[in-house]
Design an enzyme around this catalytic site. Structure first.
Site, mmCIF file in Angstrom:
data_model
loop_
_atom_site.group_PDB
_atom_site.id
_atom_site.type_symbol
_atom_site.label_atom_id
_atom_site.label_comp_id
_atom_site.label_asym_id
_atom_site.label_seq_id
_atom_site.Cartn_x
_atom_site.Cartn_y
_atom_site.Cartn_z
ATOM 1 C CE LYS A 60 -4.173 -1.872 2.145
ATOM 2 N NZ LYS A 60 -5.211 -1.640 3.171
ATOM 3 C CG ASP A 97 -8.861 0.786 3.725
ATOM 4 O OD1 ASP A 97 -9.601 -0.075 3.203
ATOM 5 O OD2 ASP A 97 -7.636 0.607 3.892
HETATM 6 P P1 NAP Z 1 -1.371 -3.328 10.977
HETATM 7 O O1 NAP Z 1 -1.009 -2.091 10.221
HETATM 8 O O2 NAP Z 1 -0.451 -4.491 10.984
HETATM 9 O O3 NAP Z 1 -1.694 -2.910 12.504
HETATM 10 C C1 NAP Z 1 -1.961 -3.880 13.474
HETATM 11 C C2 NAP Z 1 -2.427 -3.213 14.755
HETATM 12 O O4 NAP Z 1 -2.738 -4.219 15.713
HETATM 13 C C3 NAP Z 1 -1.352 -2.312 15.382
HETATM 14 O O5 NAP Z 1 -1.968 -1.216 16.012
HETATM 15 C C4 NAP Z 1 -0.736 -3.263 16.423
HETATM 16 O O6 NAP Z 1 -0.139 -2.603 17.523
HETATM 17 C C5 NAP Z 1 -1.980 -3.996 16.893
HETATM 18 N N1 NAP Z 1 -1.632 -5.273 17.534
HETATM 19 C C6 NAP Z 1 -1.203 -6.408 16.920
HETATM 20 N N2 NAP Z 1 -0.964 -7.366 17.844
HETATM 21 C C7 NAP Z 1 -1.227 -6.808 19.044
HETATM 22 C C8 NAP Z 1 -1.170 -7.287 20.381
HETATM 23 N N3 NAP Z 1 -0.800 -8.539 20.655
HETATM 24 N N4 NAP Z 1 -1.522 -6.440 21.395
HETATM 25 C C9 NAP Z 1 -1.900 -5.164 21.127
HETATM 26 N N5 NAP Z 1 -1.988 -4.653 19.877
HETATM 27 C C10 NAP Z 1 -1.648 -5.474 18.863
HETATM 28 O O7 NAP Z 1 -2.762 -3.905 10.438
HETATM 29 P P2 NAP Z 1 -3.987 -3.112 9.776
HETATM 30 O O8 NAP Z 1 -3.885 -3.218 8.314
HETATM 31 O O9 NAP Z 1 -4.098 -1.777 10.410
HETATM 32 O O10 NAP Z 1 -5.217 -4.052 10.214
HETATM 33 C C11 NAP Z 1 -5.670 -4.106 11.555
HETATM 34 C C12 NAP Z 1 -6.921 -4.983 11.627
HETATM 35 O O11 NAP Z 1 -7.977 -4.398 10.866
HETATM 36 C C13 NAP Z 1 -6.725 -6.394 11.074
HETATM 37 O O12 NAP Z 1 -7.458 -7.278 11.885
HETATM 38 C C14 NAP Z 1 -7.363 -6.325 9.698
HETATM 39 O O13 NAP Z 1 -7.881 -7.565 9.272
HETATM 40 C C15 NAP Z 1 -8.503 -5.359 9.964
HETATM 41 N N6 NAP Z 1 -8.919 -4.643 8.749
HETATM 42 C C16 NAP Z 1 -10.198 -4.791 8.341
HETATM 43 C C17 NAP Z 1 -10.642 -4.123 7.238
HETATM 44 C C18 NAP Z 1 -12.078 -4.297 6.813
HETATM 45 O O14 NAP Z 1 -12.397 -3.960 5.665
HETATM 46 N N7 NAP Z 1 -12.942 -4.771 7.679
HETATM 47 C C19 NAP Z 1 -9.777 -3.314 6.501
HETATM 48 C C20 NAP Z 1 -8.451 -3.170 6.941
HETATM 49 C C21 NAP Z 1 -8.042 -3.858 8.067
HETATM 50 P P3 NAP Z 1 1.443 -2.239 17.488
HETATM 51 O O15 NAP Z 1 1.563 -0.977 16.690
HETATM 52 O O16 NAP Z 1 1.793 -2.073 18.926
HETATM 53 O O17 NAP Z 1 2.145 -3.414 16.843
#
Ligand code: NAP
Length: 274
Positions: A60, A97
């Site tokens: 991205k 998004d």
């Molecule tokens: P990302 O950039 O990898 O961010 C992951 C987030 O989760 C970060 O804030 C991370 O915190 C946190 N995290 C991961 N493991 C953790 C833990 N053990 N304890 C506390 N915090 C934790 O991922 P993303 O793209 O933003 O996606 C995040 C979520 O949204 C995913 O589940 C994804 O499937 C979902 N999503 C859904 C849609 C939809 O259309 N519904 C679209 C996009 C994303 P740190 O910064 O501390 O690592």
């Protein structure tokens, strides 16, 4: 849809459904491209017969750097999830998004939900949280708090709107719920195979709304808890479906509808693959 890995993507199911429903003889394919091959892939997209597509992890930010032109939404987020060819063959980068997230709340809570929300709390500070926080500010919310395990990432996110986005220390997220009208989980906690979110909703008011971006499982423990307490709850599938529609319109010239039939199709796929 181009990503690495890409086998898990449900976008082909969504766009394939719309192509069939609208009788358009196009195709929507998933292509696995490793990071070092991505710039060349994007450059040769038109020569390969593509009019555009979706970009997912980990490309991205690279798509943002490599696109010839950017929409405001992509420029704000520094990330591109949708591309198409402009009139001179240039690659236009967009990000759907935030719009998809807002449309999913409109659908789940009714379009006037924002009148009931003065303060939102977004858990997480990754790409999804960034899009959500920017969208909430754009929608006019007075106060968006962001809480993330790694606080520096939450701090970085406030630059989107320093006067309206603030950082809430991760350890204070539970106590802060009494001030929160809309709670959004934008971490991956609660997803099948990941850790639990582990958040007591005791302090949330009875008029609060809860949204989980995680959609595998569809009914996350957070949403189940919210519903048990009689709170309004929105799942992550709404955002997934609504963020797809603008891309389809850009490539094929028709705005597709997010219908119960489409939702049922993707729900069945999620149930089948969990
Ligand atoms: P990302 O950039 O990898 O961010 C992951 C987030 O989760 C970060 O804030 C991370 O915190 C946190 N995290 C991961 N493991 C953790 C833990 N053990 N304890 C506390 N915090 C934790 O991922 P993303 O793209 O933003 O996606 C995040 C979520 O949204 C995913 O589940 C994804 O499937 C979902 N999503 C859904 C849609 C939809 O259309 N519904 C679209 C996009 C994303 P740190 O910064 O501390 O690592």
């Amino acid at each position: 849809v181009v990503g690495h890995p890409i086998a898990h993507s449900r976008s082909p199911l969504i766009h394939g459904h719309w192509l069939a429903e609208l009788g358009i003889s196009g195709r929507y394919e998933r292509v696995d491209v490793a990071p070092d091959a991505f710039p060349a892939f994007l450059r040769t997209m038109a020569a390969q017969g593509f009019v555009g597509g979706n970009v997912t992890l980990p490309h991205k930010e690279a798509a943002f750097r490599k696109a010839d032109r950017m929409t405001d939404a992509a420029a704000r987020l520094g990330a591109v999830n949708t591309v198409w060819l402009g009139p001179r063959g240039e690659i236009v980068g967009h990000n759907t998004d935030g719009a998809g997230f807002l449309a999913s709340l409109d659908e789940a809570f009714g379009p006037a939900w924002d009148r009931e929300v003065a303060t939102a709390l977004v858990l997480g500070a990754g790409g999804a949280a960034r899009a959500v926080a920017a969208a909430l500010v754009e929608r006019g919310l007075a106060r968006v708090m962001v809480s993330n395990r790694t606080e520096a990432r939450a701090r970085a996110l406030t630059s989107l709107a320093p006067d309206r986005i603030s950082v809430l220390p991760w350890g204070e997220r539970e106590a802060a719920l009494r001030r929160v009208d809309l709670l959004v989980n934008a971490t991956q906690l609660g997803m099948t195979g990941q850790g639990a979110l582990d958040l007591s909703l005791d302090a949330l008011g009875s008029r609060a709304m809860v949204c989980d971006l995680v959609y595998v499982p569809l009914e996350t423990p957070l949403l189940a808890d919210a519903r048990r307490r009689g709170l309004r709850a929105a799942d992550g599938l709404g955002m997934l479906l609504h963020q797809a529609a603008p891309g389809f319109e850009a490539w094929f010239g028709v705005r597709p509808a997010v219908t119960p039939a489409l939702r049922a199709l993707v729900e069945a796929d999620i149930d089948g693959r969990q």
